[in-house]
Design an enzyme around this catalytic site. Structure first.
Site, mmCIF file in Angstrom:
data_model
loop_
_atom_site.group_PDB
_atom_site.id
_atom_site.type_symbol
_atom_site.label_atom_id
_atom_site.label_comp_id
_atom_site.label_asym_id
_atom_site.label_seq_id
_atom_site.Cartn_x
_atom_site.Cartn_y
_atom_site.Cartn_z
ATOM 1 N N SER A 124 0.846 -1.196 0.000
ATOM 2 C CA SER A 124 0.000 0.000 0.000
ATOM 3 C C SER A 124 0.883 1.248 0.000
ATOM 4 O O SER A 124 1.663 1.438 -0.934
ATOM 5 C CB SER A 124 -0.944 -0.025 1.219
ATOM 6 O OG SER A 124 -1.851 1.056 1.167
ATOM 7 N N THR A 125 0.818 2.077 1.027
ATOM 8 C CA THR A 125 1.586 3.333 1.060
ATOM 9 C C THR A 125 3.076 3.050 0.921
ATOM 10 O O THR A 125 3.649 2.278 1.682
ATOM 11 C CB THR A 125 1.331 4.085 2.382
ATOM 12 O OG1 THR A 125 -0.070 4.180 2.601
ATOM 13 C CG2 THR A 125 1.943 5.466 2.335
ATOM 14 N N HIS A 147 -2.765 -0.931 -3.239
ATOM 15 C CA HIS A 147 -3.913 -0.066 -2.999
ATOM 16 C C HIS A 147 -3.802 1.190 -3.850
ATOM 17 O O HIS A 147 -2.948 2.054 -3.618
ATOM 18 C CB HIS A 147 -3.985 0.342 -1.525
ATOM 19 C CG HIS A 147 -4.240 -0.808 -0.597
ATOM 20 N ND1 HIS A 147 -3.938 -0.759 0.745
ATOM 21 C CD2 HIS A 147 -4.786 -2.027 -0.814
ATOM 22 C CE1 HIS A 147 -4.287 -1.905 1.310
ATOM 23 N NE2 HIS A 147 -4.794 -2.695 0.381
ATOM 24 N N MET A 191 -0.021 1.204 5.117
ATOM 25 C CA MET A 191 -0.788 1.576 6.303
ATOM 26 C C MET A 191 -1.835 0.508 6.583
ATOM 27 O O MET A 191 -2.405 -0.077 5.669
ATOM 28 C CB MET A 191 -1.476 2.929 6.038
ATOM 29 C CG MET A 191 -2.053 3.595 7.278
ATOM 30 S SD MET A 191 -0.762 4.216 8.371
ATOM 31 C CE MET A 191 0.110 5.331 7.264
ATOM 32 N N ASP A 236 -4.125 -4.802 6.219
ATOM 33 C CA ASP A 236 -4.566 -5.636 5.103
ATOM 34 C C ASP A 236 -3.516 -6.703 4.800
ATOM 35 O O ASP A 236 -2.321 -6.406 4.702
ATOM 36 C CB ASP A 236 -4.807 -4.763 3.870
ATOM 37 C CG ASP A 236 -5.548 -5.492 2.767
ATOM 38 O OD1 ASP A 236 -6.176 -6.528 3.057
ATOM 39 O OD2 ASP A 236 -5.512 -5.017 1.617
#
Length: 363
Positions: free
Chosen positions: A179-180, A206, A300, A303
């Site tokens: 993600s991030t 994401h 972050m 998940d």
């Protein structure tokens, strides 16, 4: 708690006012100044010493990409990009992520987005998250963390995995969640995988619709393997990486012809994400004839950790998590490691090699 200082950079006075008002509505943020282009931003950084920057991509004199390059060279700071959803805007955003920007927020309707309120909460959350990223994590580590390998914890969920001896010659599937900070991490990992890798690779990053295709195209241009945005119903091939399109969960079905990609827009987002790593992992856990290599990198939230439980319970799995030392954000790998089901903890520079040690060599 001391408020984080924000510098807002956009060539539109209207957008500067709107963004500033949104961010100022958070008690944890203080907009200390604004800048009208990249060159102005460099001067204002020296003046205001902000903790975090919002940076428009498309600006006159010095655009966001040029400004970001200068910032990362002269005075690294956490940066959140604001981008249009055009093809060019998406490509520039992916470039910015690989240059060190922490995150991005797509403008809903172009450079002057009167409906920016649609992404207000997302903007505030991402600026807050970015403000917490240590500046050292924005730079490539000079001495990579060497990693550790450990047996998965003895537990009911991992019992079958521990009983099954790892067979490097069995059929494999690689699944990666991030993600991030993910685009830069993916670039380091995917470009280091050899073209003869004996497994298909599934990736959930994401991202909203429109950006995953640009990510896939960039990685494909830099990698020895093929990288593409996954298509519904296509046969998964060894030596190809498939990135879940924004807005779709990526699942897998096994048919007589092999593994088939399934794109699901009907299942709701999981923890706010579609695609979600948990959904991909859970789907892959049902493929009994393949061993799995699951990788969770910077991001972050949590998940991937629930899906990892499913993978370990139902099959023969090796799990790899990115080490805190190289993560932009340690949330997702930390949650995975806390399950005690992770086999290897590696810096991002070492993850490709760690994946390959579990795969058969081409004969």
């Amino acid at each position: 708690m001391k408020r984080k200082k924000v510098l807002v950079v956009d060539d539109s006075a209207f957008m500067r006012k709107l963004i500033s008002d949104f961010l100022s509505s958070s008690p944890l943020l203080e907009v200390v100044g604004t800048a009208r282009n990249g060159r102005d931003a460099l001067d204002k950084i020296e003046m205001y010493l902000p903790d975090v920057l919002t940076l428009d991509v498309e600006m006159p004199e010095m655009n966001g990409i040029e400004a970001l390059k200068a910032i990362m060279e002269l005075n690294p700071l956490p940066v959140v990009m604001l981008s249009s959803t055009t093809k060019e805007g998406a490509e520039n955003t992916i470039t910015a992520m690989n240059m060190g920007a922490v995150d991005f927020v797509p403008k809903p309707s172009g450079a002057i987005s009167l409906d920016l309120h649609k992404v207000k909460e997302d903007l505030i959350a991402k600026v807050l998250n970015a403000s917490e990223v240590p500046v050292r994590h924005l730079k490539k580590a000079e001495r990579p963390f060497q990693g550790i390998t450990r047996p998965a914890a003895s537990s009911q969920q991992s019992g079958r995995n521990q009983m099954a001896a790892w067979n490097s010659h069995s059929e494999k599937i690689i699944c990666i969640g991030t993600s991030t900070g993910g685009p830069r991490a993916l670039q380091q990992v995917v470009t280091a995988i050899p073209e003869n890798v004996q497994a298909p690779i599934l990736i959930v990053q994401h991202m909203p619709p429109g950006f995953t295709k640009s990510l896939a195209n960039r990685l494909d241009s830099l990698s020895r393997i093929s990288v593409k945005e996954a298509e519904n119903g296509e046969l998964l091939k060894k030596g190809t990486a498939y990135i879940a399109p924004g807005g779709f969960h990526l699942k897998v079905k096994e048919k007589s012809s092999g593994l088939i990609a399934v794109l699901d827009v009907d299942e709701p987002p999981r923890s706010g994400h579609r695609p979600a790593v948990d959904v991909m992992f859970e789907s892959i856990s049902n493929i009994s004839s393949y061993d799995k290599i699951a990788v969770i990198m910077t991001g972050m939230g949590t998940d991937g950790s629930k899906g990892l439980l499913e993978l370990k319970e139902k099959g023969n799995v090796k799990a790899i998590a990115e080490a805190e030392e190289s993560c932009i954000v340690y949330g997702m790998p930390k949650a995975a490691i806390s399950t005690n089901l992770v086999d290897d903890i590696q810096s991002v520079e070492n993850i490709a090699g760690c994946i390959m040690k579990y795969l058969p060599r081409e004969v």
